[in-house]
Design a protein around this motif. Structure first.
Motif, PDB file in Angstrom:
ATOM      1  N   ARG A  67      14.978  36.751   6.595  1.00 44.79           N
ATOM      2  CA  ARG A  67      15.090  35.355   6.969  1.00 44.79           C
ATOM      3  C   ARG A  67      13.706  34.775   7.233  1.00 44.79           C
ATOM      4  O   ARG A  67      12.855  35.459   7.820  1.00 44.79           O
ATOM      5  N   VAL A  68      13.493  33.569   6.764  1.00 41.37           N
ATOM      6  CA  VAL A  68      12.220  32.916   7.042  1.00 41.37           C
ATOM      7  C   VAL A  68      12.459  31.737   7.967  1.00 41.37           C
ATOM      8  O   VAL A  68      13.435  31.013   7.832  1.00 41.37           O
ATOM      9  N   ASP A  90      18.164  39.200   8.371  1.00 43.68           N
ATOM     10  CA  ASP A  90      18.220  39.202   6.902  1.00 43.68           C
ATOM     11  C   ASP A  90      19.641  38.900   6.420  1.00 43.68           C
ATOM     12  O   ASP A  90      20.557  38.692   7.220  1.00 43.68           O
ATOM     13  N   THR A  91      19.793  38.853   5.120  1.00 39.13           N
ATOM     14  CA  THR A  91      21.092  38.492   4.560  1.00 39.13           C
ATOM     15  C   THR A  91      22.158  39.536   4.893  1.00 39.13           C
ATOM     16  O   THR A  91      23.322  39.216   5.050  1.00 39.13           O
ATOM     17  N   ARG A 145      17.471  30.244   6.018  1.00 39.78           N
ATOM     18  CA  ARG A 145      16.720  30.461   4.785  1.00 39.78           C
ATOM     19  C   ARG A 145      16.247  31.903   4.709  1.00 39.78           C
ATOM     20  O   ARG A 145      15.863  32.523   5.703  1.00 39.78           O
ATOM     21  N   PHE A 146      16.291  32.459   3.505  1.00 43.49           N
ATOM     22  CA  PHE A 146      15.887  33.848   3.289  1.00 43.49           C
ATOM     23  C   PHE A 146      14.897  33.902   2.148  1.00 43.49           C
ATOM     24  O   PHE A 146      14.946  33.068   1.240  1.00 43.49           O
ATOM     25  N   ASP A 147      14.002  34.893   2.196  1.00 40.19           N
ATOM     26  CA  ASP A 147      13.106  35.033   1.044  1.00 40.19           C
ATOM     27  C   ASP A 147      13.798  35.885  -0.022  1.00 40.19           C
ATOM     28  O   ASP A 147      14.935  36.302   0.128  1.00 40.19           O
ATOM     29  N   GLU A 148      13.071  36.158  -1.122  1.00 36.92           N
ATOM     30  CA  GLU A 148      13.731  36.816  -2.269  1.00 36.92           C
ATOM     31  C   GLU A 148      14.132  38.258  -1.963  1.00 36.92           C
ATOM     32  O   GLU A 148      14.990  38.819  -2.618  1.00 36.92           O
ATOM     33  N   ARG A 149      13.516  38.837  -0.864  1.00 37.79           N
ATOM     34  CA  ARG A 149      13.936  40.192  -0.496  1.00 37.79           C
ATOM     35  C   ARG A 149      15.039  40.191   0.556  1.00 37.79           C
ATOM     36  O   ARG A 149      15.450  41.234   1.032  1.00 37.79           O
ATOM     37  N   THR A 185      19.136  32.730  -1.201  1.00 36.61           N
ATOM     38  CA  THR A 185      18.011  32.319  -0.363  1.00 36.61           C
ATOM     39  C   THR A 185      18.440  31.313   0.687  1.00 36.61           C
ATOM     40  O   THR A 185      17.679  30.987   1.597  1.00 36.61           O
TER      41      THR A 185
END
Lengths: 264, 329, 283
Positions: free
Chosen positions: B318-319, B225-226, B311-315, B244
């Motif tokens: 990482r996607v 994640d971020t 790439r990360f989603d809005e939460r 994101t």
């Protein structure tokens, strides 16, 4: 001006005791005189030690005070170590309880204690004096030592545990050596308090040969009028060691006496 | 081998750890990292036995150690402040765990001497801790930990009180020591670079929970994640488009002309081998490699390869998958 | 975990001692006060509140309470004033400070019994230094009502002012130096500084010292036992002395316990007042 005041204050503190020592050193025939004695004599000391049960009382006092000191420091440091490092349940309640015990007037407990000691057959026994002395020294010992243990870095306790110490080993090998100055202060204050105590000693010990120093001096007697020379000599003997101790350990005693007074 | 199973320790206030699952293999060097207050120290206390978990289980070498006394766990710990006993000399400090363990006198002497020689502190044995420098204290603390020949040795930010040069040297030495002893080392730090250079695997902790476990390269390249992405790497990853998209500074090139995001230089940090240039590209700040000749205010473009974009989603998670947004026009 | 067992095990001896030797006797005293209990006669029976109702009608009790209260109020007040003066002398940079610092510990170290004997000697009608200096030879100061109680107060003041001084000194030392510097910059005169800064900031410490001393003074026994044994005509008889005589000379433990519980209650009131004074002072 300030210097003069300081001098006067010091005089106020010391002069009565010096007068007592001077009385003790007067030749017996000059006791009634107030001026400078013509010579110094030890005859009052000799008769205080020979004719009165003073040597006995000094030994008794030493025995009772030393035992009290050992027990109070031992039990007090165990409790203090627990309070400072082991987080026993009801820590604050225990400290509050100890504080209130230190406020009990001895007269409030002396009667029931007399009845209790009598039932246990401990009247006129050393234990009958040492147990109450130890108990009433515990609050002071617990306060001074809890503070001392709290001042030792907590990481040393953790290190001792990781190195394999049981709580008792951590106390004995790490915390007691590091708290040595506070132990000395505590021991000194407890010893002096026990050495000076009158009411319990007067009540719980009945045999003349078991009297402690304050009882012996309070009940000093002779067939004639008050034997002032002997009283003064005995008082000087009983007090001089304490005064010397107090002067040697000035800083420690002041720290011990005022601990808690400022912080609340 | 250390196994943590849903290990939880909560306190009345904040802090603590929750549901930690982790297996540390024999002889592994593992680093637990996270910002201060993430629960690292709590986890350490639980493993060494200075604290007991609220729930969950802890096994050391297959044996349930959840409620064992520290003495019975055979786990050593090197403290951040070293925690040397001030009233003992160095010899006694090192010998102390053996004394408590009732090891014979001759053996204690031999082991203390061997350990002290290994760590190059044999000449200090008769000194008191307060006569030692920070680096020397560190070595004594290390000696005290390894003299017991522990199967597991924990380190609580042991290098944070040393100056940078000494710290780098100690890292090398501790790596060597780890290889030599074959013991399991668990290293707690808030310094991501330390974790990356030392550890076989890294455990990232945040707010008492494990975020990611893996080898340093994987954590760096594939953060979950971020938070993990930003925690590792210096300078920190560039996050854009509402966090994101992320791209590491070393994948960004700043040049005077060409395709990419246009902007102006706001900061130039020449480090010798590398020069980091921060560009203000219309709201978003992007750091990348650049020419040391650049100065503040210069008009530049920043560009990177689409394959380097995370790439990360809005939460913040990482996607995987191909980047939807390619390199900027 | 073993630390938890140790935590309880280590405080247990202290708790047990304090429970059996300190707390139990207080409870037992209350229980005894509801009994007629004369040990030598093996007389032991429940009498309800008879002792307490006698206490309320007992003139000697009220006199003893009066003497005790007077002793506490006067002694503690004098000790606070003198102690503050000593503390300021010890705090300043005056020369002779080290000497005074050592000197104040002398009365503290002298056992109360000894200090009482020592003052009894100074008060001696024929050969006493004080009777001589006052020019009242052959007057038995300790045998004169009203004067005797004050003579006892003097002993207490001499013996315990050092304690008050040391506590107040610690309080003075905890006042930051900057506050004084600020006052000097503001042009405050020494006395103004004392009134406006030293005293208010020292007030919590004063309250602590006063509480400690009052709790100690209310139990006064040794000095009076040695000096006058409560005489002349019971005019120096304090609560402790009266209770002691009743229990241990007359052997009346029931009424003696009543008196000692009354003393305990007085101490409780002082402790309560002291705590609330400290709260107010540190606000």
């Amino acid at each position: 001006m300030r210097r003069l005041l300081a001098l006067l204050s010091a005089f106020f503190c010391v002069a009565p005791f010096l007068w007592l020592a001077l009385t003790a050193l007067r030749p017996p025939e000059e006791l009634t005189r107030l001026g400078v004695p013509s010579r110094l004599s030890v005859s009052s000391f000799v008769s205080a030690l020979r004719d009165q049960p003073l040597p006995r009382a000094l030994l008794n006092g030493l025995l009772v005070s030393a035992c009290t000191t050992v027990f109070a420091v031992a039990i007090g440091s165990l409790a203090a170590f627990s309070l400072a490092r082991l987080r026993p349940p009801g820590r604050d309640a225990i400290l509050a309880g100890a504080l209130s015990v230190s406020m009990f007037p001895p007269i409030a407990t002396v009667g029931p204690l007399y009845v209790l000691l009598r039932a246990l057959g401990l009247l006129d026994h050393w234990a009958g004096l040492i147990i109450p002395y130890t108990t009433f020294s515990l609050p002071l010992a617990m306060f001074l030592l809890t503070r001392a243990f709290e001042d030792i870095p907590e990481e040393l306790w953790r290190a001792a545990r990781v190195d394999g110490c049981s709580p008792l080993q951590a106390l004995w090998r790490v915390h007691l050596p590091l708290a040595a100055p506070a132990i000395a202060t505590t021991a000194l204050l407890v010893f002096i308090a026990a050495w000076n105590e009158l009411l319990y000693a007067l009540t719980f010990l009945s045999s003349p040969e078991r009297r402690t120093v304050p009882v012996a001096i309070a009940l000093f007697s002779s067939e004639h009028a008050e034997p002032w020379g002997e009283i003064a000599a005995a008082s000087t003997i009983a007090t001089l060691p304490l005064v010397v101790l107090a002067l040697i350990f000035q800083k420690r005693i002041v720290t011990g006496l005022t601990a808690g007074a400022v912080k609340g | 081998m250390i196994e943590l199973e849903r290990l939880t320790r909560t306190f009345d206030g904040r802090g603590g750890v929750r549901d930690v699952d982790l297996t540390v293999d024999d002889g592994e060097m593992i680093a637990i990292v996270g910002p201060s207050g993430c629960g690292k120290s709590t986890l350490l206390s639980l493993i060494v036995g200075l604290d007991a978990p609220t729930s969950g289980a802890l096994r050391i070498d297959g044996r349930d150690a959840t409620r064992l006394d520290p003495k019975q766990r055979g786990v050593a710990l090197v403290f951040q402040s070293y925690a040397l006993y001030p009233h003992f000399d160095v010899r006694r400090n090192i010998a102390f765990p053996l004394e408590i363990d009732r090891v014979g006198k001759a053996e204690i002497d031999a082991r203390v001497r061997a350990t002290a020689e290994r760590l190059a502190i044999a000449h200090l044995l008769d000194r008191k801790p307060k006569q030692l420098s920070g680096g020397e204290r560190q070595r004594v603390a290390l000696a005290r930990a390894i003299v017991r020949r522990p199967r597991v040795c924990l380190f609580d930010e042991p290098l944070s009180n040393l100056d940078p040069a000494l710290r780098a040297q100690m890292r090398v030495e501790i790596r060597a020591l780890h290889r030599e002893l074959g013991a399991t080392f668990v290293w707690v730090t808030h310094d991501q670079a330390e974790a990356m250079t030392l550890a076989d695997r890294v455990v990232v902790l945040r707010e008492g929970r494990v975020r990611q476990v893996g080898p340093p390269r994987e954590i760096y390249a594939r953060p979950v994640d971020t938070f993990v992405a930003s925690f590792f790497g210096a300078p920190a990853i560039n996050l854009m488009e509402g966090d994101t998209l992320g791209v590491r500074p070393e994948h960004v090139t700043v040049a005077r002309s060409g395709d990419g995001v246009q902007g102006r230089v706001v900061l130039v940090e020449p480090l010798g081998a590398e020069t980091w240039v921060t560009v203000d590209g219309g709201g978003a700040r992007i750091t990348g490699r650049g020419d040391p000749e650049l100065t503040t205010g210069d008009a530049v473009v920043a560009r990177w390869e689409a394959s380097d974009v995370l790439r990360f989603d809005e939460r913040g998670a990482r996607v995987e998958g191909p980047a939807v947004v390619d390199a900027p026009p | 975990m073993t630390t938890r067992r140790a935590a309880i095990g280590f405080v247990a001896p202290a708790l047990l001692a304090m429970a059996v030797v300190a707390a139990y006797p207080i409870v037992a005293a209350v229980w005894l006060s509801l009994h007629r209990e004369i040990l030598v006669f093996r007389d032991h029976r429940f009498v309800g509140f008879a002792n307490w109702s006698f206490l309320l009608r007992d003139g000697r009790f009220w006199a003893a309470l009066g003497h005790t209260t007077y002793f506490v109020l006067v002694a503690v007040a004098v000790e606070l004033v003198l102690g503050l003066a000593f503390a300021m002398l010890l705090h300043g940079r005056a020369r002779g400070r080290g000497m005074l610092r050592a000197a104040v510990l002398v009365p503290w170290a002298v056992p109360t019994v000894v200090s009482a004997k020592l003052w009894a000697w100074l008060y001696d009608p024929n050969h006493g230094l004080i009777t001589h200096l006052l020019g009242v030879r052959e007057v038995n100061l300790l045998g004169t009502p009203v004067i005797a109680l004050h003579a006892a107060i003097v002993v207490d003041v001499w013996k315990t002012t050092p304690f008050v001084a040391l506590v107040l000194l610690a309080g003075l030392q905890s006042i930051p130096e900057d506050v004084y510097r600020a006052a000097r910059v503001d042009g405050a005169a020494p006395f103004q500084t004392f009134r406006a800064i030293t005293l208010p900031l020292l007030l919590p410490t004063v309250a602590v010292a006063a509480t400690f001393r009052a709790l100690d003074a209310v139990r006064v026994f040794d000095a009076i036992f040695v000096l006058t044994d409560g005489g002349p005509a019971n005019t120096t008889e304090t609560l402790s002395i009266y209770a002691y005589k009743t229990m241990l000379r007359l052997g009346d433990f029931g009424y003696g316990a009543t008196l000692s519980v009354a003393t305990f209650l007085v101490a409780l009131v002082i402790a309560g007042l002291g705590i609330s004074a400290q709260r107010r002072a540190s606000r």
